[in-house]
Every structure is written in C-alpha cells, then in structure tokens.
Design a protein around this motif. Structure first.
Motif, PDB file in Angstrom:
ATOM      1  N   VAL A   9       0.748  -1.278  -0.119  1.00 10.27           N
ATOM      2  CA  VAL A   9      -0.099  -0.022   0.018  1.00 10.27           C
ATOM      3  C   VAL A   9       0.914   1.160   0.000  1.00 10.27           C
ATOM      4  N   GLY A  10       0.796   2.134  -0.844  1.00  9.83           N
ATOM      5  CA  GLY A  10       1.714   3.316  -1.070  1.00  9.83           C
ATOM      6  C   GLY A  10       2.737   3.173  -1.985  1.00  9.83           C
ATOM      7  N   GLY A  11       2.804   2.106  -2.547  1.00  9.44           N
ATOM      8  CA  GLY A  11       4.022   1.971  -3.445  1.00  9.44           C
ATOM      9  C   GLY A  11       4.861   0.911  -3.371  1.00  9.44           C
ATOM     10  N   ARG A  12       5.985   0.549  -3.667  1.00  9.21           N
ATOM     11  CA  ARG A  12       6.800  -0.591  -3.837  1.00  9.21           C
ATOM     12  C   ARG A  12       7.903  -0.580  -2.704  1.00  9.21           C
TER      13      ARG A  12
END
Length: 110
Positions: free
Chosen positions: A55-58
């Motif tokens: 959640v929110g990116g990698r």
C-alpha cells in the motif's frame, strides 16, 4: 552476437517462496530464503533486488540463499528452461537465458 546474461541477472530471475511465507530473517537476507539456514558473507549467494507492491508504493528487498539452495534452484531453472527453449536445443551457447543460468550454477558452486 547474442545478448548476454550475467550470473547475477540469472540469480535474480530464480523463483522464490511466497513473501508472506518467509520469516523476517529470510526477507532481510540473514537466513536462506529457501531453507532458513543462517548465512555469512562467505556462504551467502545474493538473489538480487526484488520488488514487492505494498500500500502506497513498492518496497525493495534483497533475498539471499545458501550455496546448496542457490545451486539447486539454478539447476532446476536451467533444466526447465532448456527443455522448452529451441535455441538451447540447437546451440545453448547462443541463448542468453540458458548461458546466464549456466553462469548462475557456476556462481553457486564457488
């Protein structure tokens, strides 16, 4: 001249156990990603940077394996690849993936 693949690139292609099944030490590269054996700089084989969607990116993580598991996984990948690759059947030296996996096997044996 065919493109080449390094042992490092081939090791980074090896399939890993599902991330959620690994211990914190396995995800941090302290123990082998496959069998959980403790690793030292002399016994560890880097499996390359891996990326995980959160959640929110990698998030990047850097798994490692013991030499025995790295060798086994590289050999399995080489056998599976060479059974389905026409180029490997004709001349394995001309296949970037096949030759990279051969390099990975050699790296794991060191």
């Amino acid at each position: 001249m065919p493109e080449t693949m390094s042992a490092t690139q081939a090791l980074a292609m090896l399939p890993l156990p599902e991330f959620h099944t690994l211990s914190q030490d396995q995800t941090r590269g302290i123990t082998c990603a496959f069998d959980g054996v403790g690793l030292s700089p002399a016994t560890a084989v880097s499996l390359g940077e891996r990326s995980l969607r959160r959640v929110g990116g990698r998030v990047s993580w850097f798994p490692r394996a013991c030499r025995r598991c790295a060798l086994e996984q590289a050999m399995n990948a080489l056998v599976a690849h060479s059974q389905t690759c026409e180029q490997c059947v004709d001349d394995s030296n001309l296949c970037p993936t096949g030759s990279g996996l051969v390099r990975a096997v050699r790296e794991a044996r060191r």
